[in-house]
Design an enzyme around this catalytic site. Structure first.
Site, mmCIF file in Angstrom:
data_model
loop_
_atom_site.group_PDB
_atom_site.id
_atom_site.type_symbol
_atom_site.label_atom_id
_atom_site.label_comp_id
_atom_site.label_asym_id
_atom_site.label_seq_id
_atom_site.Cartn_x
_atom_site.Cartn_y
_atom_site.Cartn_z
ATOM 1 N N TYR A 112 -12.248 -1.485 -3.520
ATOM 2 C CA TYR A 112 -13.006 -1.714 -2.022
ATOM 3 C C TYR A 112 -14.441 -1.435 -2.085
ATOM 4 C CZ TYR A 112 -8.365 -1.695 0.135
ATOM 5 O OH TYR A 112 -7.063 -2.315 0.370
ATOM 6 N N HIS A 138 -2.147 -5.444 1.555
ATOM 7 C CA HIS A 138 -3.850 -5.870 1.373
ATOM 8 C C HIS A 138 -3.393 -7.263 1.054
ATOM 9 C CE1 HIS A 138 -7.813 -6.652 0.097
ATOM 10 N NE2 HIS A 138 -7.083 -7.279 -1.086
ATOM 11 N N ASN A 169 -2.327 0.229 6.859
ATOM 12 C CA ASN A 169 -1.648 -1.171 7.386
ATOM 13 C C ASN A 169 -0.565 -1.883 6.311
ATOM 14 O OD1 ASN A 169 -3.800 -1.906 5.445
ATOM 15 N ND2 ASN A 169 -4.805 -3.090 6.985
ATOM 16 N N LYS A 190 0.851 -1.189 -0.059
ATOM 17 C CA LYS A 190 -0.129 0.074 0.150
ATOM 18 C C LYS A 190 0.788 1.214 0.025
ATOM 19 C CE LYS A 190 -3.979 -2.100 2.072
ATOM 20 N NZ LYS A 190 -4.895 -1.952 3.305
ATOM 21 N N GLU A 195 -9.593 -10.015 -7.625
ATOM 22 C CA GLU A 195 -8.791 -8.976 -7.510
ATOM 23 C C GLU A 195 -7.499 -8.947 -8.565
ATOM 24 O OE1 GLU A 195 -8.157 -8.969 -3.367
ATOM 25 O OE2 GLU A 195 -10.141 -8.405 -2.576
HETATM 26 P P1 CMP Z 1 -7.269 -4.366 3.582
HETATM 27 O O1 CMP Z 1 -6.830 -5.764 4.075
HETATM 28 O O2 CMP Z 1 -6.907 -3.856 2.429
HETATM 29 O O3 CMP Z 1 -8.898 -4.427 3.627
HETATM 30 C C1 CMP Z 1 -9.837 -3.210 3.892
HETATM 31 C C2 CMP Z 1 -9.132 -2.083 4.558
HETATM 32 O O4 CMP Z 1 -9.796 -1.325 4.972
HETATM 33 C C3 CMP Z 1 -8.066 -2.520 5.474
HETATM 34 O O5 CMP Z 1 -6.997 -3.367 4.928
HETATM 35 C C4 CMP Z 1 -7.605 -1.357 5.983
HETATM 36 O O6 CMP Z 1 -6.862 -0.490 5.411
HETATM 37 C C5 CMP Z 1 -8.959 -0.535 6.220
HETATM 38 N N1 CMP Z 1 -9.911 -0.628 7.280
HETATM 39 C C6 CMP Z 1 -10.222 -1.726 7.799
HETATM 40 N N2 CMP Z 1 -10.967 -1.488 8.975
HETATM 41 C C7 CMP Z 1 -10.639 -0.100 9.215
HETATM 42 C C8 CMP Z 1 -11.202 0.615 10.121
HETATM 43 N N3 CMP Z 1 -11.875 0.033 11.282
HETATM 44 N N4 CMP Z 1 -10.767 2.170 10.164
HETATM 45 C C9 CMP Z 1 -9.700 2.280 8.939
HETATM 46 N N5 CMP Z 1 -9.636 1.480 7.976
HETATM 47 C C10 CMP Z 1 -10.006 0.258 8.297
#
Ligand code: CMP
Length: 139
Positions: free
Chosen positions: A51, A117, A114, A11, A128
């Site tokens: 998303y 993904h 984070n 990311k 995807e």
């Molecule tokens: P990802 O695994 O890419 O799937 C959805 C993404 O949404 C997740 O990683 C985070 O980057 C984001 N995400 C999921 N939950 C939250 C949350 N509670 N607050 C902010 N971002 C979130």
């Protein structure tokens, strides 16, 4: 039988911090083979579509803003039981809850920023992967 391919994205937080190489090395160290990869900057329309399942969630707009904030790196990875194994290697969504030694524990900043993904099912791994790559680009 579980499939042998999954889709990951380094990311924008991790890519901008120069962590893409370390993350890919970590994944290769866990026996994943890179079978497709590119560097790109997602548009708002692309991030909203990717998303789309989270469209009604309170963090959706913020997530789209983050995912379009800089370059990212989608990759298709191959190994046995790829979806489940990758999710174990990257750790929980929130790095505060991620196990020691996981990608998110090592490189993620927050639950949203984070670092990486990973697809959550074989069906989504296929969907995807097709979102980012033509079949001829997955080698
Ligand atoms: P990802 O695994 O890419 O799937 C959805 C993404 O949404 C997740 O990683 C985070 O980057 C984001 N995400 C999921 N939950 C939250 C949350 N509670 N607050 C902010 N971002 C979130």
């Amino acid at each position: 039988m579980a499939g042998n391919r999954t889709l990951t994205i380094v990311k924008p937080d991790a890519f901008a911090a120069g962590k893409a190489g370390k993350i890919i090395a970590h994944l290769e160290g866990a026996d994943f083979k890179v079978v497709a990869a590119r560097v790109m900057h997602l548009t708002t329309v692309q991030a909203e579509e990717f998303y789309g399942v989270h469209r009604e969630r309170p963090f959706f707009r913020s997530l789209v803003t983050f995912m379009t904030s800089g370059k990212c790196m989608p990759l298709v990875l191959e190994r046995a039981d790829a979806v489940a194994e990758l999710r174990t290697v990257i750790g929980s969504t929130d790095p505060a809850e991620a196990a020691e030694g996981t990608v998110r524990k090592l490189y993620a900043e927050s639950k949203e920023r984070n670092a990486i993904h990973a697809s959550d099912s074989d069906e989504n791994a296929s969907r995807e992967s097709r979102f980012f790559f033509a079949e001829s680009e997955i080698l």
